[in-house]
Design a protein around this motif. Structure first.
Motif, mmCIF file in Angstrom:
data_model
loop_
_atom_site.group_PDB
_atom_site.id
_atom_site.type_symbol
_atom_site.label_atom_id
_atom_site.label_comp_id
_atom_site.label_asym_id
_atom_site.label_seq_id
_atom_site.Cartn_x
_atom_site.Cartn_y
_atom_site.Cartn_z
ATOM 1 N N SER A 117 -2.072 12.344 0.111
ATOM 2 C CA SER A 117 -2.266 10.976 -0.346
ATOM 3 C C SER A 117 -3.075 10.168 0.655
ATOM 4 O O SER A 117 -3.976 9.407 0.280
ATOM 5 C CB SER A 117 -0.908 10.299 -0.593
ATOM 6 N N MET A 118 -2.764 10.318 1.950
ATOM 7 C CA MET A 118 -3.508 9.581 2.975
ATOM 8 C C MET A 118 -4.950 10.067 3.062
ATOM 9 O O MET A 118 -5.874 9.270 3.252
ATOM 10 C CB MET A 118 -2.813 9.725 4.327
ATOM 11 N N VAL A 119 -5.155 11.379 2.927
ATOM 12 C CA VAL A 119 -6.524 11.920 2.931
ATOM 13 C C VAL A 119 -7.297 11.384 1.725
ATOM 14 O O VAL A 119 -8.481 11.013 1.843
ATOM 15 C CB VAL A 119 -6.493 13.458 2.932
ATOM 16 N N ILE B 40 0.836 -1.203 0.000
ATOM 17 C CA ILE B 40 0.000 0.000 0.000
ATOM 18 C C ILE B 40 0.870 1.253 0.000
ATOM 19 O O ILE B 40 0.618 2.211 -0.755
ATOM 20 C CB ILE B 40 -0.949 -0.012 1.208
ATOM 21 N N ALA B 41 1.906 1.254 0.850
ATOM 22 C CA ALA B 41 2.793 2.419 0.911
ATOM 23 C C ALA B 41 3.533 2.618 -0.402
ATOM 24 O O ALA B 41 3.710 3.755 -0.857
ATOM 25 C CB ALA B 41 3.779 2.239 2.061
ATOM 26 N N ASN B 42 3.964 1.532 -1.018
ATOM 27 C CA ASN B 42 4.669 1.634 -2.294
ATOM 28 C C ASN B 42 3.757 2.200 -3.384
ATOM 29 O O ASN B 42 4.175 3.031 -4.195
ATOM 30 C CB ASN B 42 5.176 0.250 -2.695
ATOM 31 N N PHE B 43 2.507 1.768 -3.378
ATOM 32 C CA PHE B 43 1.549 2.252 -4.376
ATOM 33 C C PHE B 43 1.245 3.732 -4.157
ATOM 34 O O PHE B 43 1.185 4.516 -5.114
ATOM 35 C CB PHE B 43 0.276 1.416 -4.304
ATOM 36 N N LEU B 44 1.064 4.132 -2.894
ATOM 37 C CA LEU B 44 0.788 5.538 -2.594
ATOM 38 C C LEU B 44 2.009 6.416 -2.846
ATOM 39 O O LEU B 44 1.866 7.610 -3.154
ATOM 40 C CB LEU B 44 0.340 5.682 -1.141
ATOM 41 N N LYS C 54 5.716 19.976 -0.930
ATOM 42 C CA LYS C 54 6.596 19.324 0.022
ATOM 43 C C LYS C 54 6.120 17.892 0.291
ATOM 44 O O LYS C 54 4.926 17.611 0.266
ATOM 45 C CB LYS C 54 6.642 20.104 1.335
ATOM 46 N N ARG C 55 7.095 17.028 0.600
ATOM 47 C CA ARG C 55 6.752 15.617 0.774
ATOM 48 C C ARG C 55 5.780 15.415 1.939
ATOM 49 O O ARG C 55 4.881 14.588 1.863
ATOM 50 C CB ARG C 55 8.018 14.784 0.994
ATOM 51 N N SER C 56 5.961 16.142 3.027
ATOM 52 C CA SER C 56 5.062 15.970 4.175
ATOM 53 C C SER C 56 3.616 16.285 3.781
ATOM 54 O O SER C 56 2.692 15.544 4.140
ATOM 55 C CB SER C 56 5.504 16.870 5.328
#
Length: 351
Positions: free
Chosen positions: A60-62, A35-39, A52-54
């Motif tokens: 992405s999580m939202v 999941i993390a790799n896909f996101l 910015k990455r943060s």
């Protein structure tokens, strides 16, 4: 063997035993990595837009939570209402299918009908296997942590991996000898490409099958259209067996309505798969997928059986990503670095 080699062997054997005992938690970690790799690909696209990455991780999580919440809010309630009726109608349709097949066989050879098992005998033979696979795969949910805590752990692991994937990647690479770390980095890159291509393809197929099934079954005025379409899309995630299993509910229910309607549904689904395969191979793969890793159907089927026996029902559903990753590791490490080099060394000795 020297004493130090024996010590290293026992440490390696203990590590393998420990990994075997926690294999269900490792499977949960593997799911979080997928999941993390896909996101992370979405995060990288946002970073190209100078975000910015943060903030990109947060967006992405939202986005993921919005899709999940919308799915459970809009799709799950009607699906949950139709699913019990679907589970009642499908066995009736299968019984009708068995009766039709037996009538056909009886016309060909009356003695052959006695050699065929009935539905109760088939269920009795399959029940121990199904219970074993389901028990192995779901033990991590209802014995280790519980379902809510397991999903919470999965979400937390995904967020942590997504926040700083490079640190976890470098930490994993450092577990290997220094002379081999460059190759492990390359293997991880190939695994990323393979997963991206395989999962993009299968998600596209799931969405298209669900949408086309809903449209086609609605045009045929089939009952429980949403439940059948959703189930067909979910089962498509399972290679080889999934498309076959997705045919069973609509054909069985159509057989209760009208035998000719079941033939129409069968032709409709076969047409769907042909159209989707053409779109995927001619349009999706050239545009969005680079270096797609293809697997032979027999290898995919054997991997499903292997991972189901090893990890249970979760291994069965995650057989595709597990097989894609295993294929890369076997090709790059076992074949290229061990077997191919072994052949070269043997040729030098013969000379």
């Amino acid at each position: 063997m020297k004493f130090s080699q024996w010590i290293g062997f026992f440490i390696l054997a203990f590590c393998v035993y420990l990994l075997w005992k926690i294999r269900q938690l490792l499977l949960l970690l593997f799911t979080a990595v997928i999941i993390a790799n896909f996101l992370n690909h979405g995060v990288q696209l946002l970073q190209k837009l100078r975000i910015k990455r943060s903030y990109a991780v947060l967006l992405s999580m939202v986005f993921l939570l919005t899709i999940v919440c919308g799915f459970f809010w809009l799709i799950i309630p009607p699906f949950a209402q139709q699913l019990p009726q679907l589970l009642k109608l499908v066995p009736l349709g299968l019984e009708q299918l068995i009766i039709t097949i037996k009538d056909f066989i009886l016309r060909l050879d009356p003695e052959l009908i006695n050699a065929l098992p009935n539905s109760q005998q088939m269920i009795q033979q399959l029940q121990p296997l199904i219970e074993k696979i389901a028990g192995q795969g779901l033990s991590v949910f209802y014995t280790t942590l519980g379902i809510p805590l397991t999903f919470l752990l999965l979400f937390a692991l995904t967020l942590m991996l997504l926040a700083n994937p490079r640190a976890y990647r470098q930490g994993f690479i450092r577990l290997f000898p220094s002379f081999y770390r460059k190759k492990i980095d390359y293997v991880l890159t190939e695994c990323d490409r393979s997963l991206q291509g395989g999962l993009t393809t299968i998600l596209f197929q799931m969405v298209m099958i669900s949408l086309l099934s809903f449209i086609g079954l609605s045009m045929l005025r089939m009952p429980l259209t949403l439940a059948q379409a959703m189930l067909a899309g979910i089962l498509t995630f399972i290679p080889n067996l999934g498309p076959l299993l997705s045919l069973i509910p609509p054909v069985a229910i159509a057989l209760l309505e009208n035998p000719w309607q079941s033939i129409t549904v069968f032709i409709l689904y076969v047409t769907f798969y042909i159209i989707i395969s053409i779109i995927e191979s001619k349009l999706l793969t050239p545009l969005f997928i680079e270096n797609k890793q293809s697997m032979l159907p027999a290898v995919t089927l054997l991997s499903q059986v292997f991972f189901a026996s090893l990890f249970g029902v979760l291994g069965f559903f995650l057989a595709l990503p597990l097989a894609l990753v295993s294929q890369v590791w076997l090709k790059e490490v076992l074949v290229k670095d061990i077997l191919d080099q072994w052949q070269k060394k043997g040729t030098q000795l013969n000379q």
